[in-house]
Design an enzyme around this catalytic site. Structure first.
Site, PDB file in Angstrom:
ATOM      1  N   CYS A 105       1.016  -1.101  -0.061  1.00 43.93           N
ATOM      2  CA  CYS A 105       0.026   0.256   0.047  1.00 43.93           C
ATOM      3  C   CYS A 105       0.753   1.447   0.192  1.00 43.93           C
ATOM      4  CB  CYS A 105      -0.818  -0.003   1.258  1.00 43.93           C
ATOM      5  SG  CYS A 105      -2.043   1.420   1.326  1.00 43.93           S
ATOM      6  N   GLU A 143      -8.238  -0.554  -2.726  1.00 44.49           N
ATOM      7  CA  GLU A 143      -8.647   0.890  -2.668  1.00 44.49           C
ATOM      8  C   GLU A 143      -9.891   1.392  -2.120  1.00 44.49           C
ATOM      9  OE1 GLU A 143      -6.046   2.592  -3.053  1.00 44.49           O
ATOM     10  OE2 GLU A 143      -5.021   1.269  -3.994  1.00 44.49           O
TER      11      GLU A 143
END
Length: 132
Positions: free
Chosen positions: A89, A132
């Site tokens: 991430c 996301e």
């Protein structure tokens, strides 16, 4: 278009709830362009508006053909084929881990101009949308 700073964990702004996009205007277009520039500048596979400190339901992922795909107000309507996938991430630099995710999705969303679409995704694009 600009590359924007990315919020990093444990920044509390990353946990704030995002609002649906209501205006499909030039400001949204600029946000989407900035998300694409920021993602490309980091070699990421996906990024969402909250990661650049904007509380709107917008995300961009790299599609299977290496071009950016935009999802405004996305909703996952079906998922299948769960398994462990390796993820990282942009808001957790240097951290990589295995996460249990569906590897097939059906997603409804809007494009940058407000046109609704439904897309079936598999493997990494499916994982990116969920992340996301």
């Amino acid at each position: 278009m600009a590359q924007r700073p990315i919020l990093e964990y444990p920044d509390p702004r990353l946990r704030e709830r995002s609002k649906p996009v209501e205006a499909f205007d030039d400001a949204l277009g600029s946000l989407i362009d900035d998300l694409i520039d920021t993602m490309r500048g980091t070699d990421g596979l996906g990024i969402s508006a909250p990661q650049i400190d904007v509380r709107q339901r917008v995300l961009v992922i790299m599609g299977a053909d290496e071009s950016p795909e935009v999802y405004v107000n996305p909703v996952i309507v079906d998922s299948a084929a769960p398994g462990f996938v390796e993820e990282s991430c942009l808001s957790l630099p240097g951290v990589v881990g295995n996460v249990f995710r569906a590897t097939q999705l059906r997603v409804q969303a809007h494009d940058r101009f407000g046109e609704a679409f439904e897309r079936t995704l598999s493997m990494m694009p499916a994982v990116c949308v969920q992340h996301e």
